[in-house]
Structure formats: C-alpha cells, structure tokens
Motif scaffolding. Structure first.
Motif, mmCIF file in Angstrom:
data_model
loop_
_atom_site.group_PDB
_atom_site.id
_atom_site.type_symbol
_atom_site.label_atom_id
_atom_site.label_comp_id
_atom_site.label_asym_id
_atom_site.label_seq_id
_atom_site.Cartn_x
_atom_site.Cartn_y
_atom_site.Cartn_z
ATOM 1 N N MET A 10 -23.798 -2.379 22.682
ATOM 2 C CA MET A 10 -22.799 -3.513 22.885
ATOM 3 C C MET A 10 -24.007 -4.657 24.131
ATOM 4 N N MET A 65 -24.615 -7.235 27.171
ATOM 5 C CA MET A 65 -23.753 -7.989 28.481
ATOM 6 C C MET A 65 -24.802 -8.254 29.590
ATOM 7 N N THR A 66 -25.558 -7.430 29.694
ATOM 8 C CA THR A 66 -26.257 -7.613 31.106
ATOM 9 C C THR A 66 -27.043 -8.103 30.807
ATOM 10 N N GLY A 76 -27.733 -11.356 36.346
ATOM 11 C CA GLY A 76 -26.513 -11.302 36.163
ATOM 12 C C GLY A 76 -25.545 -9.576 36.063
ATOM 13 N N SER A 104 -22.533 -7.676 36.884
ATOM 14 C CA SER A 104 -20.944 -7.953 37.068
ATOM 15 C C SER A 104 -20.570 -9.360 36.420
ATOM 16 N N ASP A 105 -21.028 -9.826 37.215
ATOM 17 C CA ASP A 105 -20.634 -11.218 36.759
ATOM 18 C C ASP A 105 -21.574 -12.120 35.499
ATOM 19 N N LYS A 120 -35.155 5.990 32.713
ATOM 20 C CA LYS A 120 -34.258 5.820 33.518
ATOM 21 C C LYS A 120 -34.562 7.444 34.364
ATOM 22 N N VAL A 143 -25.273 7.875 36.601
ATOM 23 C CA VAL A 143 -24.942 6.894 35.553
ATOM 24 C C VAL A 143 -23.268 6.544 36.191
ATOM 25 N N ILE A 176 -22.250 3.880 37.486
ATOM 26 C CA ILE A 176 -23.089 2.282 37.825
ATOM 27 C C ILE A 176 -22.716 1.813 36.618
ATOM 28 N N GLY A 191 -19.708 -1.537 34.910
ATOM 29 C CA GLY A 191 -18.339 -1.628 35.718
ATOM 30 C C GLY A 191 -18.820 -0.431 36.954
ATOM 31 N N SER A 192 -19.661 -1.313 38.018
ATOM 32 C CA SER A 192 -19.561 -0.140 39.365
ATOM 33 C C SER A 192 -18.402 0.154 40.196
ATOM 34 N N GLY A 193 -19.002 1.016 40.650
ATOM 35 C CA GLY A 193 -17.851 1.286 41.688
ATOM 36 C C GLY A 193 -16.422 0.088 42.752
ATOM 37 N N LEU A 229 -12.332 -3.936 41.778
ATOM 38 C CA LEU A 229 -11.362 -5.306 42.415
ATOM 39 C C LEU A 229 -11.206 -5.363 41.387
HETATM 40 C C1 LIG Z 1 -28.370 3.775 32.110
HETATM 41 C C2 LIG Z 1 -28.503 2.180 32.060
HETATM 42 C C3 LIG Z 1 -27.256 1.866 31.012
HETATM 43 C C4 LIG Z 1 -27.379 0.508 30.432
HETATM 44 N N1 LIG Z 1 -26.761 0.119 29.465
HETATM 45 C C5 LIG Z 1 -25.541 -1.185 29.247
HETATM 46 C C6 LIG Z 1 -25.813 -1.284 27.674
HETATM 47 O O1 LIG Z 1 -25.874 -0.960 26.779
HETATM 48 N N2 LIG Z 1 -24.826 -2.978 27.509
HETATM 49 C C7 LIG Z 1 -24.929 -3.234 28.941
HETATM 50 O O2 LIG Z 1 -24.341 -4.802 28.606
HETATM 51 N N3 LIG Z 1 -25.399 -3.335 29.976
HETATM 52 C C8 LIG Z 1 -25.567 -1.741 30.405
HETATM 53 N N4 LIG Z 1 -26.022 -1.296 31.323
HETATM 54 C C9 LIG Z 1 -25.743 -2.257 32.800
HETATM 55 C C10 LIG Z 1 -25.224 -1.783 33.349
HETATM 56 O O3 LIG Z 1 -23.783 -2.479 32.376
HETATM 57 C C11 LIG Z 1 -25.401 -3.173 34.805
HETATM 58 O O4 LIG Z 1 -26.544 -2.326 35.688
HETATM 59 C C12 LIG Z 1 -23.918 -2.803 35.801
HETATM 60 O O5 LIG Z 1 -22.954 -3.399 35.122
HETATM 61 C C13 LIG Z 1 -24.439 -3.754 36.944
HETATM 62 O O6 LIG Z 1 -24.399 -5.197 36.968
HETATM 63 P P1 LIG Z 1 -25.763 -4.964 37.787
HETATM 64 O O7 LIG Z 1 -27.096 -4.236 37.292
HETATM 65 O O8 LIG Z 1 -26.706 -6.354 37.327
HETATM 66 O O9 LIG Z 1 -25.685 -4.802 38.995
HETATM 67 P P2 LIG Z 1 -25.068 -6.391 39.902
HETATM 68 O O10 LIG Z 1 -24.586 -6.731 39.239
HETATM 69 O O11 LIG Z 1 -25.607 -6.392 40.600
HETATM 70 O O12 LIG Z 1 -24.011 -5.256 40.996
HETATM 71 C C14 LIG Z 1 -24.781 -4.631 41.855
HETATM 72 C C15 LIG Z 1 -23.721 -3.372 43.014
HETATM 73 O O13 LIG Z 1 -23.156 -5.263 43.449
HETATM 74 C C16 LIG Z 1 -21.342 -4.972 43.104
HETATM 75 N N5 LIG Z 1 -20.969 -5.991 43.281
HETATM 76 C C17 LIG Z 1 -21.158 -6.786 42.700
HETATM 77 N N6 LIG Z 1 -19.939 -8.338 42.450
HETATM 78 C C18 LIG Z 1 -19.369 -7.873 44.051
HETATM 79 C C19 LIG Z 1 -17.864 -8.417 44.191
HETATM 80 N N7 LIG Z 1 -17.678 -9.271 44.064
HETATM 81 N N8 LIG Z 1 -17.792 -7.884 45.565
HETATM 82 C C20 LIG Z 1 -18.426 -6.555 45.694
HETATM 83 N N9 LIG Z 1 -19.468 -5.955 45.426
HETATM 84 C C21 LIG Z 1 -20.029 -6.289 44.092
HETATM 85 C C22 LIG Z 1 -21.385 -4.044 42.161
HETATM 86 O O14 LIG Z 1 -20.597 -2.915 41.711
HETATM 87 C C23 LIG Z 1 -22.614 -2.987 42.628
HETATM 88 O O15 LIG Z 1 -22.501 -2.477 43.029
HETATM 89 C C24 LIG Z 1 -26.686 -0.193 31.856
HETATM 90 C C25 LIG Z 1 -26.670 0.291 32.850
HETATM 91 C C26 LIG Z 1 -27.359 1.606 32.942
HETATM 92 C C27 LIG Z 1 -27.697 2.263 34.736
#
Ligand SMILES: Cc1cc2nc3c(=O)[nH]c(=O)nc-3n(C[C@H](O)[C@H](O)[C@H](O)COP(=O)(O)OP(=O)(O)OC[C@H]3O[C@@H](n4cnc5c(N)ncnc54)[C@H](O)[C@@H]3O)c2cc1C
Length: 568
Positions: free
Chosen positions: A200, A202-203, A207, A209-210, A282, A442, A445, A448-450, A455
């Motif tokens: 998958m 998405m990221t 952005g 999470s968003d 990693k 891991v 995070i 969808g992180s904590g 939310l």
């Molecule tokens: C080892 C690893 C493998 C991965 N593999 C994949 C993959 O195969 N495919 C893929 O699509 N993604 C992958 N990811 C990405 C992962 O899903 C994202 O890192 C994760 O969803 C968080 O997004 P971000 O890193 O952009 O952090 P951000 O979206 O910037 O978030 C940072 C922090 O802010 C918090 N936050 C966000 N919005 C809000 C809010 N409204 N209110 C309060 N807090 C908030 C989050 O919970 C987080 O703690 C991988 C990540 C890792 C670490």
C-alpha cells in the motif's frame, strides 16, 4: 650454564598442575539454557484458552503443529538471520537496465514462504466461517514471534482483499493469485506468476496522517471512472515491501482523492515507471524493506468510486490495524516467554529470581499486560468473523482503533521491562530482546499513529453513536463480578456524557475504554488470578506508574507459573 628442558606433562601425558589451572579458569553456572525447542502454542495457556473461547477449537491441531515449528532452534535462527542481514537495493543491473530490485537474505524468503503457504494472508477469505479470523490471528501470533518484520507484506496482502473487492472486475483478475498459498519472490511480471503479494502506498512527504494533502495525480488513459486505466505522476514517502507485485495507491483526480491498483509491471511485460529511490534506514522492522518512490506515469486502475479513495482504502487499513494489535500482543508474549524463562533459571542472592517477591511482581505485571492484550485481540477477531451480526459489526468498528492505539502503545515499555528482567544479557544483540524492543514502536506509528486512532474513535462515535452503545453493552457483560470494575465502567460512562474538550481528552477516554474492555474480558473469561490482579492494578489507582505495581493480595506465583514456558 645448565638449562634443563621443562616437563609439561607427567609420565601419563596428563598436563602438570599449573597448566591445568591455567586452561580451566571457571565452570559456567547459573546461566539459563537458550529458550528453544519448545512448542509456542502448547506452552501458551492464555492463547490456547482464547482460541477455544473465541470459536477456533477446530484449529487446535494445526496450531499445535505450527507452534512446534515456531519453537525449533532452526526456526528461531531464521528470524535472527533475516534481521542480521538487512535488505539491499539496486536501481540498475550491470548492463544499465532499470530493475528496482531489493535483495533479501534467504532466511527472509523462507519465512515469507512459510507464512504464505500457511495462508496467513488468505485463510479467512478462502475459508470464511466461525473462527476463521480467530484461527488466523492465533497462527499470526505464533509466526510473528519468530520474526515480526516480514509479516508486513503478509498483512498488506491479506488486508488488500476487501478493498480490491470494491472493483469486481479487478478482483476477478487479481484475487485468485492473491489468495494462492504460495510464495514467488521473482522480480518478473505478475502475468508470469501464480501467486502475488500486495502493498500500500498512501504516505507522501507533505502529509502522512492527512492523506488529503496527497499531491500525486492520476490522468485517465481513456475513459474515466471506476475500473478504468490511469497514469499516475508523483511520489510516495514510505512504501514498505517494495517487491510486492502491486500496490493500492492514493492519487488525486479532478474529483478528489481516489484509490488505484498499480502493478509493478505493465501488461506488455515492461516495467511500470514506479521507481524506488532508496530504502529507508530503519531502527526497527529491519528484515522488511521500506522505500521512497517516484511515480513517472505508472499505469494503474481505479478501485471504487472516484473521489472516494479514503473510504475505499480504509477497508484495507482497518485490517492492517487489526494485525498491528496481533503483532504487538505477540511481541509482548515473546518478551514474557524470554523473561519468565530467564528468571526461572537464574538465581541471585541465594534464590531463584522468579521466586523473589519483587521480581514476581514485575513478571506477573508483564504477564497480565500480555494476557489482556491477547484477550482483547482475539475478541475483535471473533467480531470480524461475525460481521453480519449488528452488534459484532459495531463492536469491531470501535474496538479496532481503541485496541490498535492501546495495545501497540503499551508494547515498547513492556519490551524494555522484560529486557531488564534478563539483566545485561538482555541488552546483547545475540538475545532477541533488542529486536523486540526496536520493533515495538513501529506498530504504534504506522497505519495511523496514536492520536489518529483516538481521533478515529471519536469520529466513529460521533458518526455512529450506536458503536459506543455496542462497546459499553459488551463491556457491561461483566457488571456485578467485581466492584472495582463496576466503578471504573460507571465513571467512564459518566465522562462520555460531557463532550466538551472531546479531542483534548481523547487519549484519556480511549485509554479507559481499552482498560474497561480488557477488564471485562478477563473477568468473564480469563484466569481468575490474572483478572483479579488486572482489576487491582489497572482499574483502581495505587499510585505506581511502572511495571511491578501489583498491590498486596494478588497471586503472582500462580500467574507466573501459567505463563512460563517449559522447555523439554
Ligand atoms: C517502518 C514504516 C513503514 C511504513 N510503511 C508505509 C507503507 O508501506 N505505506 C504507507 O502509505 N505508509 C507507510 N508508513 C508511513 C506511516 O503510515 C506514517 O508515517 C504515519 O501514518 C504517520 O504519518 P507521518 O509520518 O506523515 O506523520 P504526521 O502525519 O506528520 O503525524 C505526526 C504526528 O502527529 C500526530 N497527528 C496527526 N494529526 C493529528 C491531529 N489532527 N491531532 C493530533 N495529532 C495529530 C500523529 O498521530 C503523529 O504522532 C510507514 C512508516 C514506517 C515508520
């Protein structure tokens, strides 16, 4: 000067006294044997009980055989090797052709083969029915204790099925190969394979999470709309398991964020221009590769409605979140097995560690956390097996983000504390504990992180208030069995009446939802000593924050005995 040669042996050839003394400095004592050659399933009382309780007794024999494989010394070594040898990446072959190829250690491939041959990606879809998700979850729980990182592509392949089914003509083409219980690691077009894996993407950089901030764009090749071919242009910042045969990808069309199925090869057998830039470096999840990708007009087919990419891919995401729960609970179990085994076979200050009151408190506390996580996870598995039942559907909707948040978040400190039970040897790289520790954040995070889980919990409650009713109805089944539980539940229900500052208080509410459900499950179905210690330590405040805070009156000896693996 007279200089006679020294004799080093006596007349029988045995070393003289001083040589014997120098070569044998000490005898190694008070060191446990390695925890290997035991049956991970048969030695896990809590797992066996939960499998029966949640409707998968039919899987007992299969799980027992699998548990024997998972505990063999040779199997454990596969996990070590897959982690000690990081995947490596090459963009081109030596003749200059673009290949985008990740190489893995043979141990990684062997573990992938076992997982896929055992249907960890397929069994609830190919053999749905009572206990199907429960049996799969139990086997995944065992498998992931051997090595967690390679379970990522297994999970994604499993989880992709409900999303792809949103586009039946694509499902007809792909589903059979996805559900085949075989592993084909070759870097060749999917048309040449009988079995494929799915990832998958998405990221993006701006952005994660968003995902609404995604900038990758999709251009229709001919007709627009569901099932039609598009070319994608943009990038992805995290793509795990980049050797998967196809990916579910989010990209923007004129009508908003949409979901696409993007194979790594075009139908004419040429490489799709989906180019891996580099692998992520990693700290954990090392055996699995994760990558950064640029997409230069890669051919992909729209899945589900245009502009409804998030609701389409969220079906996949819900499944991966469930697997995060299984994986984190499994990490806890392996940590408990290591810690209890060590302390059962090690003495200090004249007594076995696991008989000393303070260590008993720590060990029992770690066991309770693991049993609560497992009970919760397999209850959600049963809900997934019964999605045509309204209560079960509502329960799964809410219990998934709550459990993903809570169980994954409880794991890092659990891993660290189990490491400390082993002492200095627990920090060494030839022990599994550093790997469990590095893997532990891991799951919390990704997917969808904590905060995002909290939310999502609030969103589900606000959108469909019946989900909260179902959650409390289920939890309240334990009402009247324990005064501490009754008070905890009543306070939580009371606190939900006030929705001011809802977001600000979300973690606190979700923490307590998880504890309420875990308490309810343990009181109704768990071991009575475990349930009592859970209520005493988690549902009433005795002031302590670290593991080892069970109050007096609990029964750690019984709890530890139940969880300590017996090695033959
Ligand atoms: C080892 C690893 C493998 C991965 N593999 C994949 C993959 O195969 N495919 C893929 O699509 N993604 C992958 N990811 C990405 C992962 O899903 C994202 O890192 C994760 O969803 C968080 O997004 P971000 O890193 O952009 O952090 P951000 O979206 O910037 O978030 C940072 C922090 O802010 C918090 N936050 C966000 N919005 C809000 C809010 N409204 N209110 C309060 N807090 C908030 C989050 O919970 C987080 O703690 C991988 C990540 C890792 C670490």
């Amino acid at each position: 000067m007279n200089n006679p040669q020294r004799n080093t042996t006596d007349h029988t050839g045995a070393p003289l006294q001083r040589d014997r003394y120098l070569s044998a400095t000490h005898e190694v004592i008070n060191q446990p044997k390695a925890l290997e050659n035991y049956n991970l399933y048969e030695q896990d009382t809590a797992l066996r009980e939960a499998v029966i309780r949640e409707g998968a007794s039919h899987a007992h024999h299969d799980l027992s055989q699998f548990g024997a494989w998972a505990g063999k010394a040779e199997t454990i070594e596969l996990g070590n090797l897959a982690n000690a040898n990081k995947p490596s990446f090459r963009t081109h072959d030596r003749y200059g052709h673009r290949i985008d190829e990740v190489s893995f250690h043979p141990a990684y491939h062997e573990l992938m083969g076992v997982a896929l041959e055992n249907g960890l990606h397929s069994s609830p879809w190919t053999n749905p029915g009572p206990g199907a998700h429960v049996a799969r979850a139990a086997k995944y729980y065992l498998h992931s204790q051997v090595e967690a990182a390679h379970c990522c592509p297994i999970t994604m392949t499993f989880a992709a099925v409900p999303s792809i089914r949103n586009q039946p003509e694509l499902a007809t083409i792909w589903e059979q190969k996805i559900l085949t219980n075989e592993y084909d690691a070759r870097n060749v077009p999917d048309s040449e394979k009988r079995a494929v894996t799915i990832g998958m993407a998405m990221t993006e950089k701006q952005g994660g999470s968003d995902v609404r901030a995604n900038t990758t764009r999709a251009y229709a090749v001919g007709q627009e709309g569901p099932g039609q071919a598009y070319e994608l242009v943009g990038h992805k910042w995290f793509v795990s398991a980049p050797m998967c045969d196809a990916f579910l990808v989010l990209a923007q069309t004129a009508n908003g964020l949409s979901c696409f199925l993007m194979p790594r090869w075009r139908p004419d057998g040429t490489k799709n221009p989906w180019q891996v830039q580099q692998l992520k470096n990693k700290m954990g999840n090392v055996a699995n590769a994760s990558s950064e990708v640029e997409i230069r007009g890669a051919l992909a087919w729209m899945v589900g409605e245009e502009g409804r990419g998030v609701p389409t891919i969220i079906e996949m995401v819900a499944m991966t979140r469930f697997d995060c729960m299984i994986g984190s609970a499994a990490g806890m179990r392996q940590a408990v097995a290591q810690a209890t085994h060590h302390c059962h076979n090690r003495s200090a200050f004249g007594a076995t560690l696991s008989d000393q009151p303070l260590m008993q408190n720590v060990l029992a506390d770690l066991i309770i956390e693991n049993e609560a996580a497992l009970a919760y996870t397999l209850r959600v598995a049963r809900a997934m097996d019964n999605q045509d039942n309204k209560h079960e559907r509502l329960l799964a909707r809410l219990a998934t983000p709550v459990g993903k948040y809570w169980i994954c978040k409880r794991t890092p400190n659990h891993a660290y504390e189990a490491m400390e039970c082993i002492g200095g040897s627990g920090v060494m790289e030839d022990c599994i504990m550093p790997r469990l520790f590095r893997e532990s954040p891991v799951n919390a995070i990704w997917e969808g992180s904590g905060n995002v889980q909290c939310l999502d919990t609030l969103r589900a409650i606000q959108k469909e208030p019946e989900t909260l009713d179902a959650f409390f109805k289920e939890a309240a089944e334990a009402k009247g069995t324990d005064r501490r539980f009754d008070q905890f539940l009543a306070q939580l229900q009371h606190d939900f009446a006030d929705i001011s500052d809802f977001q600000y208080r979300a973690r606190n509410l979700v923490d307590r939802m998880a504890l309420t459900m875990q308490g309810s499950l343990l009181l109704r179905f768990g071991d009575k000593d475990v349930a009592d210690a859970f209520c005493a330590s988690r549902l009433q405040n005795n002031g302590g924050m670290n593991y080892g805070n069970l109050p007096s009156g609990t029964n750690p000896t019984a709890i530890i005995k139940r969880a300590t693996p017996v090695v033959g």
